[in-house]
Design an enzyme around this catalytic site. Structure first.
Site, PDB file in Angstrom:
ATOM      1  N   ALA C  27       0.877  -1.162   0.000  1.00 26.69           N
ATOM      2  CA  ALA C  27       0.000   0.000   0.000  1.00 26.69           C
ATOM      3  C   ALA C  27       0.914   1.211   0.000  1.00 26.69           C
ATOM      4  O   ALA C  27       2.078   1.100   0.357  1.00 26.69           O
ATOM      5  CB  ALA C  27      -0.861  -0.005   1.246  1.00 26.69           C
ATOM      6  N   CYS C  28       0.411   2.348  -0.412  1.00 30.64           N
ATOM      7  CA  CYS C  28       1.344   3.427  -0.677  1.00 30.64           C
ATOM      8  C   CYS C  28       0.706   4.796  -0.616  1.00 30.64           C
ATOM      9  O   CYS C  28      -0.494   4.944  -0.484  1.00 30.64           O
ATOM     10  CB  CYS C  28       1.925   3.272  -2.087  1.00 30.64           C
ATOM     11  SG  CYS C  28       2.259   1.590  -2.537  1.00 30.64           S
ATOM     12  N   GLY C  29       1.577   5.798  -0.769  1.00 28.09           N
ATOM     13  CA  GLY C  29       1.131   7.162  -0.959  1.00 28.09           C
ATOM     14  C   GLY C  29       1.666   7.643  -2.293  1.00 28.09           C
ATOM     15  O   GLY C  29       2.797   7.329  -2.658  1.00 28.09           O
ATOM     16  N   ASN C 194       5.519   6.587  -2.410  1.00 24.24           N
ATOM     17  CA  ASN C 194       6.034   6.184  -1.110  1.00 24.24           C
ATOM     18  C   ASN C 194       5.436   4.829  -0.807  1.00 24.24           C
ATOM     19  O   ASN C 194       4.228   4.654  -0.888  1.00 24.24           O
ATOM     20  CB  ASN C 194       5.595   7.223  -0.064  1.00 24.24           C
ATOM     21  CG  ASN C 194       6.183   6.934   1.286  1.00 24.24           C
ATOM     22  OD1 ASN C 194       7.098   6.140   1.418  1.00 24.24           O
ATOM     23  ND2 ASN C 194       5.652   7.599   2.305  1.00 24.24           N
ATOM     24  N   ASN C 220      -0.873   3.163  -6.149  1.00 19.88           N
ATOM     25  CA  ASN C 220      -1.175   2.759  -4.789  1.00 19.88           C
ATOM     26  C   ASN C 220      -2.270   1.722  -4.891  1.00 19.88           C
ATOM     27  O   ASN C 220      -3.367   2.038  -5.323  1.00 19.88           O
ATOM     28  CB  ASN C 220      -1.661   3.974  -3.982  1.00 19.88           C
ATOM     29  CG  ASN C 220      -2.276   3.559  -2.653  1.00 19.88           C
ATOM     30  OD1 ASN C 220      -2.016   2.467  -2.164  1.00 19.88           O
ATOM     31  ND2 ASN C 220      -3.087   4.429  -2.090  1.00 19.88           N
TER      32      ASN C 220
END
Lengths: 507, 148, 385
Positions: C27-29, C194, C220
């Site tokens: 999972a991410c930004g 990110n 994401n």
């Protein structure tokens, strides 16, 4: 000894306390296994006549009857099972081919049960099908690798490509080809109505088209098999698609034979043959001895139907199935139907049913992979059959790469069939595989349609539940998505052919 | 108004309707007990007619212009105002059997419980769904709504 | 030593690399900033935007894509490379020399950062592929990239476009940005990522963005349809060499937007297809179009939660999945377009946006460079919704 007594396969146990002598069992048995002794006021059963269809058990109002399998207590041998032993005895007595019906009943061909499915946990959310849309609509037919789209501006987006005619399925499950003749008109009517209700298709098989079925045209696939029974221009145009039948999973490489005594007035009319003559479907199509001949027939049918109906080709899953399927796609078929070794039939030599062909799981995997490698997967849909018993099998077949499945045996079971495997006798107590008007009456098509629809409704719910659990909300994301499958108890080569990983392996 | 529709094309001739009609008249659903222990069982109020492949169950049609009602000398035969079914008031019946004579399809019988009275299908109005309809395995007997 | 055609799986020394040899969930930004007038600004802005979303990652992967950073060499393909060792570098260079003229070959400048552990040789080439930029030349570059990634052990092409580059590695975005000295570059489109992978990812190539030619994708989410997306691409001759779902998105973008020349609107409707219930009730021509798209390109439907930012030299597009299971916010201020996972990531670099909104599920937000005098609006497709 000239004759060995063959022990009965089934033993009918009647609880004499519960038996009220209502004689329902005596009246219903088409094999005459039950009889009443007036003097003794007792109902008896001649067990050797019982085929194990369980019809009397189902109608007995006091649950006095239990039909049990007779365990032939021969000396235990892993090699010589009682089935093998009595098959030899039967042949020693008759000198003939052993006949049987329905699909392969041997355990070694089942691979669906050795596949397990995935579900979402934490990293992606599962989707609740009761709250979110969950889509299982499927289109069968030739697709285009490239769609020409003209985008004039934001609101004017025009599709230039003329897409091929498709079959729209609200559930990717259709009813297999079963002819009028092999099954009763009431059985076909049941499936036709269910197909109409559920937005899917049934298949006429090679028996031609009874006039009562004409109105189901938009939910019907008409079949053109080697005997060409009932095939004329009206027939080809009366359904939504045409399927050329080359082979069948239960009897790859052999034809069919409907004995003359079963060719009644009504069947003679739909098959377009005289009453009482044998209807023999040759083993090959005598105008198709090679792939280029098949192409001619495909296009002859396309011409006859003005290119308005998808034309499919049905083959049995055999060793070279991937290459054959590829050839069929290149020959111009809009869908390819593949029938695996567990596929059912009305009558087949036991040796063929039990030993010829390959399990459908492998066939799906190799055909889908081969067509993708050749870049022609979009040119035809792949429909698979032969051993689909439950919605989990549907999900697994689609994940392996099928577009849709056909169910034959399962559909008949929903109508009442108890798999006694005696279809070839034509005395089906459940009114399915028979033409005896007294027996045909037993299948009320209203009930049949309701039950077959219920089955598909239940499967729809289950498939949606499974998709939601995987975090997928459209079936096209499951189709060919072998990442959702893992194998249990399969060897490396089998896993490789199926194109899946072993359970425990991550992405 | 509900009536029993007989669908000859689906009747399989098993006679489960007859068996269950008898049970309904006795007033129990335990067929084993009834058939074992009830000494004088009533006749079923419907008959399965058979002729080769044709079989069907027939019971009182509750005619619009019932002959039995006209023939009844005591007024025992009457139409139930709520369901429209023709019923027999066993207290008033004197057993003259005029109804039996008058019925064009022969579905009125004599009781055999000692009392001289007529017996016929009353659509199981006291039971709810008719027992024959409920127990027909092939829906050859169905209860349908018909116009007044 | 012939190091080509190494069969990874049968090599006895095979140690599987996350992302490359097996897929890991993450999972991410994400964040993207674009100046639609083409005015360049340095990397500090995007780094600031990412820093505030520190919590969306866990230090196991971050990266940036920057457009307009090599104006002096904009006619040449710039290959950003990750090498495991000198052998891989030599072998790659030998291979490149056969097909291209190497204009420049230099290490990617970095700065010591205590939190970044260097493991790769980071190198960049500016390559001349010949004359005019034709689609067949682009196909040639794509196959070069595929060959290097698949066949040369220890070499990985991070980006392969013109006047753009991708900078990525293992670390938090602020550290990766500092390490690559992004404050010294200026570009007009920046996208960043990110990462929060669910297991240890030791490989720099597994970080986002993913790129092919000028296209870059930050993503994401987790694509549950990965298995079929990958096989759908096979039918079109793409071989997915990595085991990551973002790679398939990059290739699908390449297939639909570059090869088939579909607009971002049509492509979005393939990735996040409308529901049948919506299609069935649409006007006839839309119904035919969307039915055909779903029928033919069903294998390209991206199913499962995702929010992506796709960019090339001309545009930046944000898109979320059809039921919006991952966040995406967009904002505009003068000639700037912002797209990010969180509103905070936009507000920290743009205090007073003129418009800030949450795009609807499956609705693409796309900004293009202004062409000539025409003031183009941010396009937000609303068909069918």
């Amino acid at each position: 000894m000239a004759k060995t007594r063959t022990p009965p396969e089934f033993i009918l146990e009647r609880d004499d306390y519960k038996c009220i002598r209502c004689l329902v069992c005596v009246r219903v048995c088409s094999y005459g296994a039950n009889f009443y002794d007036e003097k003794e006021n007792r109902v008896y059963t001649e067990n050797s006549k019982c085929v194990g269809c369980h019809f009397c058990e189902a109608v007995c109002p006091t649950e006095a009857i239990t039909v049990k399998r007779n365990k032939f207590d021969i000396k235990p041998s892993a090699h010589w099972t009682s089935e093998e032993l009595f098959d030899v005895i039967k042949q020693a007595e008759t000198g003939g081919i052993l006949l049987t019906s329905m699909g392969n009943d041997k355990p070694q061909f089942n691979y669906f049960d050795r596949l397990v499915l995935n579900a979402s946990q934490v990293t992606n959310p599962s989707i609740d099908p009761l709250r979110e849309p969950m889509e299982i609509r499927t289109y069968l037919g030739k697709k285009d690798a490239y769609l020409e789209i003209f985008e004039e501006n934001e609101s004017q987006v025009i599709l230039k490509t003329e897409v091929s005619q498709q079959l729209k399925l609200e559930i990717p499950v259709m009813f297999s080809a079963m002819s009028y003749g092999s099954i009763s008109l009431n059985a076909i009517k049941s499936l036709a109505r269910a197909a109409e209700t559920m937005g899917t298709f049934f298949n006429t098989g090679e028996g031609g088209l009874h006039k009562d079925l004409k109105r189901f045209g938009k939910n019907m696939i008409v079949q053109c098999a080697s005997g060409r029974f009932g095939v004329d221009i009206d027939y080809l145009n009366s359904g939504a698609a045409v399927e050329i039948k080359i082979g069948q999973g239960a009897k790859p490489g052999i034809g069919g034979h409907l004995p003359g005594e079963k060719v009644t007035e009504a069947i003679s009319e739909t098959r377009m043959i005289p009453v009482g003559t044998d209807a023999i479907s040759p083993a090959p199509h005598h105008d198709i001895y090679s792939i280029e001949d098949l192409r001619q027939l495909i296009f002859a049918i396309k011409e006859a139907t003005r290119y308005k109906k998808p034309v499919g080709v049905k083959i049995a899953a055999v060793h070279n199935v991937a290459a054959i399927a590829s050839g069929i796609v290149r020959a111009g078929a809009d869908f390819v139907t593949i029938d695996g070794i567990r596929g059912g039939t009305g009558a087949t030599p036991k040796i063929t049913r039990d030993h010829v062909g390959i399990p459908i799981e492998f066939a799906i995997a190799v055909v889908d992979q081969r067509l993708r490698e050749e870049g022609i997967r979009h040119m035809a849909s792949v429909v698979v059959a032969g051993g689909i018993r439950k919605s989990a099998d549907v999900v697994k077949a689609i994940a392996l790469g099928a577009d849709a499945v056909y169910i034959g045996t399962t559909a008949l079971v929903s109508l009442g069939c108890h798999l006694c495997q005696r279809c070839y006798l034509g005395k089906c107590n459940w009114g399915i595989a028979t033409q005896d008007p007294k027996l045909v009456k037993r299948l009320n098509p209203e009930i049949g349609a309701r039950r077959a629809s219920n089955l598909l409704k239940a499967w729809t719910l289950e498939i949606k539940e499974i998709l939601g659990g995987m975090g997928i909300n459209a079936i096209e994301s499951l189709r060919g998505n072998r990442e959702v499958l893992r194998g249990v108890g399969l060897n490396e080569r089998e896993l490789q052919i199926l194109g899946i990983k072993a359970a425990g392996e991550a992405w | 108004m509900k009536r029993i529709l007989v669908r000859e094309e689906y009747c399989i001739g098993c006679k489960l309707c007859e068996i269950n009609c008898v049970a309904a008249q006795v007033g129990s659903s335990n067929l084993i007990k009834i058939y074992r222990y009830v000494p004088e069982l009533p006749e079923p109020n419907l008959i399965v007619e058979e002729d080769e492949y044709t079989t069907f169950a027939i019971q009182c049609r509750n005619c619009d212009d019932p002959m039995c009602l006209k023939a009844c000398i005591t007024g025992a035969m009457h139409r139930d105002s709520f369901t429209g079914a023709i019923r027999v008031d066993k207290e008033r019946c004197v057993g003259c059997w005029m109804c039996v004579m008058a019925c064009p399809i022969g579905v009125i019988k004599r009781t055999n419980d000692g009392k001289k009275a007529a017996s016929k299908c009353e659509l199981c109005v006291d039971r709810g769904t008719p027992a024959c309809v409920e127990n027909c395995p092939n829906e050859a007997l169905v209860l349908i709504e018909v116009g007044e | 030593m012939n190091r080509f055609n190494v069969d990874y799986y049968s090599a006895s020394s095979f140690i599987p690399i996350p992302d490359k040899d097996y897929r890991i969930s993450s999972a991410c930004g994400i964040s993207g900033i674009m100046n639609r007038s083409g005015r360049s600004f340095n990397g500090e802005m995007i780094m600031k935007s990412m820093e505030i979303m520190h919590e969306r990652g866990n230090g196991l992967g971050a990266g940036f894509a920057a457009y307009g950073i090599y104006p002096h060499l904009k006619g040449f393909y710039c290959f950003h490379m990750l090498y495991d060792d000198e052998f891989a570098k030599e072998e790659t260079e030998e291979f490149l020399k056969k097909k291209y003229r190497i204009i420049e070959s230099e290490p990617i400048p970095t700065r010591k950062n205590p939190r970044i552990k260097e493991v790769h040789i980071l190198w960049r080439y500016f390559l001349d592929a010949g004359f005019a930029e034709t689609s067949s030349e682009e196909d040639e570059v794509v196959s070069t990239v595929m060959f290097i990634n698949e066949k040369i052990k220890g070499a990985f092409v991070v980006s392969s476009g013109k006047n753009m580059g991708i900078f990525k590695g293992v670390g938090y975005p602020e550290d990766i940005g500092d390490f690559y000295r992004l404050d010294e570059y200026s570009g007009y489109i920046w996208t960043a990522h990110n990462r929060f992978p669910t297991n240890t990812s030791g490989w720099w190539g597994g970080a986002h963005p993913f790129g092919i030619l000028n296209w870059s994708v930050v993503h994401n989410g987790e694509i549950s349809s990965y298995g079929i997306n990958r096989r759908f691409l096979e039918n079109y001759g793409y071989k997915c060499t990595l085991s990551t779902d973002t790679e398939v998105i990059a290739y699908l973008v390449d297939l639909f937007m570059r090869k088939m020349k579909y607009s971002h609107r049509v492509t979005s409707k393939i990735f996040a297809a409308p529901f049948w219930s919506e299609i069935d009730n649409a006007p006839e021509n839309e119904k035919n179009l969307y039915t055909a798209l779903r029928m033919n390109y069903g294998g390209a439907l991206l199913n499962g939660p995702f929010a992506i930012i796709v960019a090339n030299n001309q545009m930046m597009m944000g898109l979320s999945d059809r039921i919006k299971l991952r966040p995406l916010v967009a904002a505009t201020k003068d000639d700037f377009l912002f797209i990010a996972s969180e509103e905070a990531a936009i507000r920290v670099v743009c205090k007073d946006p003129q418009k800030i909104w949450s795009p609807k599920a499956g609705e693409p937000i796309a900004g293009f460079l202004y062409s000539g005098n025409r003031e183009e609006k941010i396009t937000e497709t609303v068909a069918l919704r």
